[in-house]
Design an enzyme around this catalytic site. Sequence first.
Site, PDB file in Angstrom:
ATOM      1  NE  ARG A  69     -56.191 -61.504 -21.978  1.00  0.00           N
ATOM      2  CZ  ARG A  69     -55.986 -60.797 -20.869  1.00  0.00           C
ATOM      3  NH1 ARG A  69     -56.655 -61.059 -19.779  1.00  0.00           N
ATOM      4  NH2 ARG A  69     -55.088 -59.822 -20.846  1.00  0.00           N
ATOM      5  CE1 TYR A  73     -61.616 -64.049 -21.381  1.00  0.00           C
ATOM      6  CE2 TYR A  73     -61.579 -61.768 -20.649  1.00  0.00           C
ATOM      7  CZ  TYR A  73     -60.994 -63.011 -20.708  1.00  0.00           C
ATOM      8  OH  TYR A  73     -59.785 -63.228 -20.093  1.00  0.00           O
ATOM      9  CE1 TYR A  95     -58.122 -71.223 -15.708  1.00  0.00           C
ATOM     10  CE2 TYR A  95     -57.400 -71.359 -13.424  1.00  0.00           C
ATOM     11  CZ  TYR A  95     -57.380 -70.729 -14.655  1.00  0.00           C
ATOM     12  OH  TYR A  95     -56.618 -69.609 -14.814  1.00  0.00           O
TER      13      TYR A  95
HETATM   14  C1  LIG Z   1     -58.314 -65.585 -15.305  1.00  0.00           C
HETATM   15  S1  LIG Z   1     -57.666 -65.909 -13.724  1.00  0.00           S
HETATM   16  C2  LIG Z   1     -58.589 -67.321 -13.266  1.00  0.00           C
HETATM   17  C3  LIG Z   1     -58.607 -67.595 -11.808  1.00  0.00           C
HETATM   18  C4  LIG Z   1     -59.453 -68.809 -11.428  1.00  0.00           C
HETATM   19  N1  LIG Z   1     -60.826 -68.628 -11.804  1.00  0.00           N
HETATM   20  C5  LIG Z   1     -59.388 -69.168  -9.951  1.00  0.00           C
HETATM   21  O1  LIG Z   1     -60.464 -69.363  -9.356  1.00  0.00           O
HETATM   22  O2  LIG Z   1     -58.307 -69.264  -9.396  1.00  0.00           O
HETATM   23  C6  LIG Z   1     -56.044 -66.483 -14.153  1.00  0.00           C
HETATM   24  C7  LIG Z   1     -55.044 -66.193 -13.062  1.00  0.00           C
HETATM   25  O3  LIG Z   1     -55.299 -67.051 -11.964  1.00  0.00           O
HETATM   26  C8  LIG Z   1     -54.092 -67.403 -11.326  1.00  0.00           C
HETATM   27  N2  LIG Z   1     -53.863 -68.845 -11.492  1.00  0.00           N
HETATM   28  C9  LIG Z   1     -54.341 -69.661 -12.440  1.00  0.00           C
HETATM   29  N3  LIG Z   1     -53.879 -70.916 -12.269  1.00  0.00           N
HETATM   30  C10 LIG Z   1     -53.085 -70.860 -11.170  1.00  0.00           C
HETATM   31  C11 LIG Z   1     -52.294 -71.821 -10.477  1.00  0.00           C
HETATM   32  N4  LIG Z   1     -52.245 -73.090 -10.866  1.00  0.00           N
HETATM   33  N5  LIG Z   1     -51.615 -71.405  -9.405  1.00  0.00           N
HETATM   34  C12 LIG Z   1     -51.663 -70.118  -8.980  1.00  0.00           C
HETATM   35  N6  LIG Z   1     -52.368 -69.183  -9.586  1.00  0.00           N
HETATM   36  C13 LIG Z   1     -53.085 -69.544 -10.668  1.00  0.00           C
HETATM   37  C14 LIG Z   1     -52.979 -66.620 -12.038  1.00  0.00           C
HETATM   38  O4  LIG Z   1     -52.792 -65.388 -11.386  1.00  0.00           O
HETATM   39  C15 LIG Z   1     -53.594 -66.464 -13.409  1.00  0.00           C
HETATM   40  O5  LIG Z   1     -52.981 -65.431 -14.135  1.00  0.00           O
END
Ligand SMILES: C[S@@+](CC[C@H](N)C(=O)[O-])C[C@H]1O[C@@H](n2cnc3c(N)ncnc32)[C@H](O)[C@@H]1O
Length: 284
Positions: A69, A73, A95
């Site tokens: 990754r 990135y 997102y």
């Molecule tokens: C690279 S991070 C991105 C987080 C994102 N930028 C945010 O603002 O929530 C990815 C992590 O975010 C969390 N995540 C992403 N989608 C999620 C969801 N629908 N519900 C709960 N946690 C989520 C998980 O821990 C996942 O492994």
Amino acid sequence: MTATTKGSLTCVGVGMMLGAHICPISRSHIENADIVFSAMSDGFVEKWLEQLNPNVHSLQSLYGKDKSRHKTYKEMVQTIVTAVQQNKKVVAAFYGHPGVFVKPAHQAIEQTRALGFDATMVPGISAEACLYADLGMDPGKQGCQHYETSQFMLYQRRIDPSAMLVLWQIGLAGDLSMGIGTTGVAERRLLLELLAEDYSLEHNCWLYEAATMPLMQPRMEQLPLKALLQAEINQHTTLVIPPEKSLVPNIQMRQRLKILQQQATNISKQDNNVIPFNKREKIQ
Ligand SMILES: C[S@@+](CC[C@H](N)C(=O)[O-])C[C@H]1O[C@@H](n2cnc3c(N)ncnc32)[C@H](O)[C@@H]1O
């Protein structure tokens, strides 16, 4: 002759739920951009972005099965910064919140600014914001700690079990390759060993997945820590461990604060006893 507009970068977050969480500022940036880079795994989100701006380019293809990754990135940042250098008004859409666990957004802003261009970030509704709402937990009640799970495993940490603990990317727990595939039971067992230093394995935690589509329900699965080994854990799962211990009063600090307060009260009493200068002559 028209003056060339200078390139710029705005990193925006579209929130967690498709079309429902984006703020008016981010929407306006997307609508007015020359080009929109989208770093979202969900094809629906890209289709929705295309309704706001027809010039949407997905960065998703930069991920690869056996590719680190870190490399992906770097390539994302390069693609974004190159477009700014071509004097385009660039928007990079992520997102959730673009600044929460999103290395390429921070790096793209840093590099864009270093090259003398304007770069800003607009906050979005993150998984963290959603979990406080869905699970009904207030991080201010007993405090809150956030860690990326692999980093939590790879470095020495002082965990406070009287505060909430949120572990992000638990699906990638202990992945040394920085890949994109979920890790297995063996890595999770090591994570549990680490958690057992501060928590009882009977302590209940939550596997949390925020709803990403209208009408969808969030996943809020409560289970004892020990059951994590067999649980279904996805890339988008976040682990939430509520406090197991009560807050312990800091007696020494309370006493020192009391002394400070008493000193302040004494000083103000003394001040009140001093006869104001303008009244002194009348008394004489
Ligand atoms: C690279 S991070 C991105 C987080 C994102 N930028 C945010 O603002 O929530 C990815 C992590 O975010 C969390 N995540 C992403 N989608 C999620 C969801 N629908 N519900 C709960 N946690 C989520 C998980 O821990 C996942 O492994």
